[in-house]
Design a protein around this motif. Sequence first.
Motif: not given
Length: 331
Positions: A235-253
């Motif tokens: 369901l995602l774009r190839d360059d989609a992003t994902f994050s879950m603050p207050p965890i500071p990291s985020w992920y792309q692709g």
Amino acid sequence: MNEGDKKVPTMLRELSQHEFGSRLEPYRRELQVHCYRMLGSLHDAEDMVQETFLRAWTRRATYTQDISVRAWLYKIATNICLDALKKTRRRVIPKTLRAAEPSGDSVPPAILEPIWLDPYPDDLIPWAAEHPEQIVVTRESVSLAFMAALHVLPPRQRAVLILSDVLDWSAAEIATLLETTVSAVKSALHRARASLDAAHPDVPAPRPDDFLLQTQLAAYVQAWETADVDALITLLRDDATFSMPPIPSWYQGKAAIHQIVGTRVFAGMPGWRLLPARANGQIAFGLYRRGADGYAAYGVQVVTFAGNAISDIITFRKPDLVERFGLPPQP
């Protein structure tokens, strides 16, 4: 400036406290959204509106009818927010805090200080239903992408840009509110627009049509509730992003998101339930995680579509947000 009210025939100083409060109450929702844009916090925005009404009451004798009550309240609220911002850090989402993690191998500790943007319930936004074009402007001006870019700006530039480009005030009106010059306002607005364009350069692609959107949302909910990471990734774009603050990291692709979701978020038996919501003019869900005593509130998740695929998933891991969005503590 859109006045939104007529000159008040009775001087505010002549009103009882109850009458005064009734006169101001119709402005609560729009002032709260204004304070949210300034501060990025739902709780703080509510507090600032209360402080605005209190300060207006104590200073009611200073009100003169050369400006509208609405403009007077915006002046008070804006300056209260500017004062508050001198004592607090700017609000962010992971994408405006640090670079993307190269993979989903590691998850850094959560940052629990109040630095994170809050999502904002659509039910609290004063939608101008009779003006479809204004609905588009309102939606864009509370979207998470716009809010994240807005909070890159210094506070006074932020105020000038909101007053000008969101509320449609003139440079002269803004100068009066901020007690500065028209040239200073124009200079601040030029810098703010340039910074905003650099931080938020992309125009969002249109969402899928309603039928396709509902089909994709059903598939999205099923993927979460069955812990099917492969179904989610489709369901995602190839360059989609994902994050879950207050965890500071985020992920792309897709590869990085597949790894973090598959090994961390969906690990073990299916453990999630989703209930539909709306936040920042966008699709959202109340997210519930299964524990020893059943499912309990975990946070609010905002999903962004660009074209026919999901471009961003951000989960605000604050259980108390669920009830702020009118959702039950358990699904």
